[in-house]
Design an enzyme around this catalytic site. Structure first.
Site, PDB file in Angstrom:
ATOM      1  N   GLN A  73      -3.283 -11.040  -0.665  1.00  0.00           N
ATOM      2  CA  GLN A  73      -4.121 -10.275  -1.594  1.00  0.00           C
ATOM      3  C   GLN A  73      -5.556 -10.191  -1.073  1.00  0.00           C
ATOM      4  O   GLN A  73      -6.150 -11.195  -0.668  1.00  0.00           O
ATOM      5  CB  GLN A  73      -4.093 -10.922  -2.997  1.00  0.00           C
ATOM      6  N   LYS A 103       2.251  -8.446  -9.982  1.00  0.00           N
ATOM      7  CA  LYS A 103       3.222  -8.245  -8.895  1.00  0.00           C
ATOM      8  C   LYS A 103       4.382  -9.225  -9.051  1.00  0.00           C
ATOM      9  O   LYS A 103       5.549  -8.844  -8.938  1.00  0.00           O
ATOM     10  CB  LYS A 103       2.534  -8.426  -7.533  1.00  0.00           C
ATOM     11  N   ASP A 121       2.747  -4.381   2.422  1.00  0.00           N
ATOM     12  CA  ASP A 121       1.529  -3.691   1.982  1.00  0.00           C
ATOM     13  C   ASP A 121       1.215  -2.499   2.884  1.00  0.00           C
ATOM     14  O   ASP A 121       0.378  -1.664   2.549  1.00  0.00           O
ATOM     15  CB  ASP A 121       0.331  -4.655   2.037  1.00  0.00           C
TER      16      ASP A 121
HETATM   17  N1  GUN Z   1      -6.459  -5.554  -3.074  1.00  0.00           N
HETATM   18  C1  GUN Z   1      -6.572  -4.390  -3.741  1.00  0.00           C
HETATM   19  N2  GUN Z   1      -5.441  -3.664  -3.612  1.00  0.00           N
HETATM   20  C2  GUN Z   1      -4.606  -4.394  -2.848  1.00  0.00           C
HETATM   21  C3  GUN Z   1      -3.288  -4.179  -2.376  1.00  0.00           C
HETATM   22  O1  GUN Z   1      -2.647  -3.157  -2.593  1.00  0.00           O
HETATM   23  N3  GUN Z   1      -2.767  -5.179  -1.615  1.00  0.00           N
HETATM   24  C4  GUN Z   1      -3.450  -6.306  -1.326  1.00  0.00           C
HETATM   25  N4  GUN Z   1      -2.856  -7.218  -0.548  1.00  0.00           N
HETATM   26  N5  GUN Z   1      -4.676  -6.533  -1.745  1.00  0.00           N
HETATM   27  C5  GUN Z   1      -5.240  -5.578  -2.505  1.00  0.00           C
END
Ligand code: GUN
Length: 293
Positions: free
Chosen positions: A96, A52, A119
Site C-alpha cells: 500500500q 481490500k 497492482d
Molecule cells: N495508494 C493509493 N492507491 C493505491 C493503490 O491502488 N494501490 C496501492 N498499493 N497503494 C495505493
C-alpha cells in the site's frame, strides 16, 4: 443525467468473481490468495487496505495482511517482498502506498515479481500495458474502463480530457483511453498543474477523467452540456456532519456539474468500489495463470 453506480457494478463483478472461485474450488483448486503490506497508520491507507481484505473475503479469496510500523527499514520491506515473490501459496500481493519518506518506493515496486504485481505498478506491467500486451493493469484505471464498458458509454472518436498525470491513474488511464479498443479509441488530452488555460480545454471535452486530488476543482463553468464525468478524487476533508469528523470529497463540484452531465460518478460510490474489484480480478487472473492445487 445518469449517475454511474460504481457500488452496484462492483457488487455485480464481485458476485461473478465469487462464482468463478466456487468453480475453482469444485475442481479441487485452492482459492486465490492476495497479500497486502501496510506500513504505518495513515487513516486513508488503513481504510483502503481494510476494504481490500474485506472484499477478498466476500469474494471467497484468502487474504493475508502484513503490517509494519513507520520505522521499518527499506531492507526489511525488500526482504518481505522477496519472500512473498517466492511463496507459492500467494498469487499476488500489493504494497500500500504511500510509504514513509525514508523508503525508496520505486525500489520496492521494482522488487515485486511482475507475475504477482496485481497492482500493475511494476515497470514491466506498465510497459506491457502501454504497448497493448497482456499484463496487470493498475486497479483504478482498469476500474474506470470497466465502468465505461458496463454503462456502454461511447468513447470512440470522443475527446477525453484527463486531469492529472500520476503514475497510478492519469498516465495509465490516458493510454487506455487512446488504445485501439472498446472502450478506447478516444482522442486524449492530459492536463496537469502546469497546463495553461485548463478551462478552455475541459470545455472541449466529451469525457473528463478528474484525477488530480484537488477537492471540487472541476466546476460547472469548466464543462460543456452532455459531458461524461469520471471523478477519481478521494480527499478527506473535515466535516461536522459525520461521526469520523471527515468526509470524502471528489475532484468535481458534483452538485453543479451533475446537471450539465450525461453521466457522472459520485464520490463515494463511483470509481472507489471499482478499484477494489479490479484488484480482485487481477488476483484471480494471477491465480489462474499457474495451475495450482
Ligand atoms: N495508494 C493509493 N492507491 C493505491 C493503490 O491502488 N494501490 C496501492 N498499493 N497503494 C495505493
Amino acid at each position: 443525467m445518469q449517475i454511474i453506480d460504481g457500488k452496484k457494478i462492483a457488487d455485480e463483478i464481485k458476485a461473478e468473481i465469487k462464482e468463478e472461485v466456487s468453480r475453482m474450488l469444485e475442481k479441487g483448486q485452492r482459492a486465490p490468495h492476495l497479500a497486502a503490506i501496510l506500513v504505518g497508520h495513515d487513516g486513508g491507507s488503513e481504510t483502503y487496505v481494510a476494504n481490500k481484505v474485506k472484499s477478498c473475503e466476500q469474494a471467497g479469496f484468502q487474504s493475508t495482511l502484513i503490517r509494519y510500523e513507520d520505522d521499518v527499514t527499506g531492507e526489511e520491506l525488500l526482504q518481505r517482498v522477496h519472500q512473498l515473490n517466492n511463496d507459492a501459496s500467494i498469487d499476488g500481493f500489493i504494497v500500500q502506498l504511500p510509504l514513509p519518506k525514508h523508503i525508496d518506493e520505486q525500489k520496492i515496486i521494482e522488487a515485486i515479481s511482475p507475475d504477482k504485481d496485481v497492482d500493475g505498478f511494476h515497470p514491466a506491467n506498465v510497459g506491457r500495458m502501454a504497448i497493448g500486451l497482456p499484463c496487470f493493469v493498475s486497479a483504478t484505471p482498469a476500474g474506470i474502463i470497466e465502468l465505461l464498458r458496463r454503462y456502454r458509454i461511447d468513447t470512440r472518436g470522443k475527446h477525453c480530457v484527463v486531469l492529472g498525470r500520476s503514475n497510478i491513474v492519469g498516465k495509465p488511464v490516458s493510454l487506455l483511453m487512446a488504445q485501439k479498443a472498446t472502450p478506447g479509441d478516444a482522442t486524449v488530452t492530459i492536463c496537469h498543474s502546469r497546463t495553461a488555460n485548463i478551462a478552455d480545454i475541459t470545455r472541449q471535452a466529451d469525457i473528463i477523467i478528474a484525477a488530480l486530488g484537488q477537492p471540487e476543482f472541476l466546476t460547472a463553468d469548466m464543462v460543456k452540456e452532455g459531458v461524461v464525468v469520471i471523478d477519481v478524487g478521494t480527499t478527506r476533508v473535515p466535516s461536522a456532519e459525520t461521526k469520523s469528523g471527515w468526509k470524502l470529497k471528489g475532484d468535481v463540484k458534483f452538485d453543479e456539474v451533475a446537471p450539465k452531465s450525461s453521466y457522472i460518478t459520485p464520490v463515494p460510490g463511483g470509481v472507489g468500489p471499482m478499484t477494489i474489484v479490479s484488484l480482485l480480478r487481477n488476483t484471480l487472473q494471477a491465480a489462474k495463470t499457474t495451475v495450482k492445487s
